[in-house]
Motif scaffolding. Structure first.
Motif, PDB file in Angstrom:
ATOM      1  N   MET A  21      -6.517  -0.476   2.282  1.00  0.00           N
ATOM      2  CA  MET A  21      -7.792   0.236   2.213  1.00  0.00           C
ATOM      3  C   MET A  21      -7.954   0.901   0.844  1.00  0.00           C
ATOM      4  SD  MET A  21      -9.443   3.300   4.550  1.00  0.00           S
ATOM      5  CE  MET A  21      -7.921   4.188   4.532  1.00  0.00           C
ATOM      6  N   VAL A  22      -6.906   1.565   0.375  1.00  0.00           N
ATOM      7  CA  VAL A  22      -6.973   2.222  -0.934  1.00  0.00           C
ATOM      8  C   VAL A  22      -7.221   1.183  -2.020  1.00  0.00           C
ATOM      9  CG1 VAL A  22      -5.671   3.560  -2.644  1.00  0.00           C
ATOM     10  CG2 VAL A  22      -5.587   4.214  -0.228  1.00  0.00           C
ATOM     11  N   LYS A  23      -6.525   0.055  -1.970  1.00  0.00           N
ATOM     12  CA  LYS A  23      -6.719  -1.011  -2.975  1.00  0.00           C
ATOM     13  C   LYS A  23      -8.161  -1.508  -2.970  1.00  0.00           C
ATOM     14  CE  LYS A  23      -2.029  -2.894  -3.143  1.00  0.00           C
ATOM     15  NZ  LYS A  23      -1.185  -4.048  -2.761  1.00  0.00           N
ATOM     16  N   GLU A  24      -8.712  -1.735  -1.772  1.00  0.00           N
ATOM     17  CA  GLU A  24     -10.099  -2.208  -1.674  1.00  0.00           C
ATOM     18  C   GLU A  24     -11.062  -1.219  -2.321  1.00  0.00           C
ATOM     19  OE1 GLU A  24     -11.998  -4.120   1.899  1.00  0.00           O
ATOM     20  OE2 GLU A  24     -10.072  -3.532   2.788  1.00  0.00           O
ATOM     21  N   LEU A  25     -10.872   0.055  -2.001  1.00  0.00           N
ATOM     22  CA  LEU A  25     -11.760   1.086  -2.537  1.00  0.00           C
ATOM     23  C   LEU A  25     -11.625   1.223  -4.047  1.00  0.00           C
ATOM     24  CD1 LEU A  25     -11.407   3.767   0.278  1.00  0.00           C
ATOM     25  CD2 LEU A  25     -13.442   2.401  -0.251  1.00  0.00           C
TER      26      LEU A  25
END
Length: 139
Positions: A21-25
């Motif tokens: 999720m952090v990578k996507e954001l």
């Protein structure tokens, strides 16, 4: 509110690792926008996915705030009901057929303007509450 397993699986957070999720954001918005929107030090000072995930695993309130941001801004899912606001974002349900939309386009300036508008509305509500409450005697 009973949680329907099928509806829970329709939550974009279902099965999503925190690191992913952090990578996507970060890939979509970048650190500056995440820092402005979230105001987490891990997004401001020497940000990295690893340090952010470490912080978010330790801070439930911060993780839930980021998950709510992911659902509302990145996946643009429907707003939670008052009852759902009391639950962690990972436990919220969405009816079958509700699909994520394209991420909201954000800039640092648009976030700052939104935050200023929210702060102004909050101050106005508080001032109205003070005016409408019975006056208190002063000593």
């Amino acid at each position: 509110m009973s949680i329907n397993r099928e509806e829970l699986q329709n939550n974009p957070l279902h099965g999503l690792k925190l690191e992913d999720m952090v990578k996507e954001l970060v890939d979509h918005y970048g650190w500056d926008i995440l820092d402005t929107a979230m105001r987490f030090n891990c997004f401001h000072t020497n940000p990295s996915v690893a340090s952010s995930v470490k912080y978010l695993r330790k801070s439930e309130w911060a993780r839930e705030k980021l998950e709510a941001f992911y659902l509302s801004r990145f996946k643009r899912m429907p707003r939670p009901t008052e009852e759902e606001k009391q639950m962690p974002p990972r436990m919220r349900t969405f009816a079958n057929g509700i699909e994520p939309k394209q991420p909201m386009e954000l800039t640092v300036d648009s976030i700052l303007a939104s935050q200023a508008k929210a702060a102004s509305a909050f101050k106005a509500r508080k001032a109205q509450e003070r005016r409408s409450s019975p006056s208190r005697s002063r000593r």
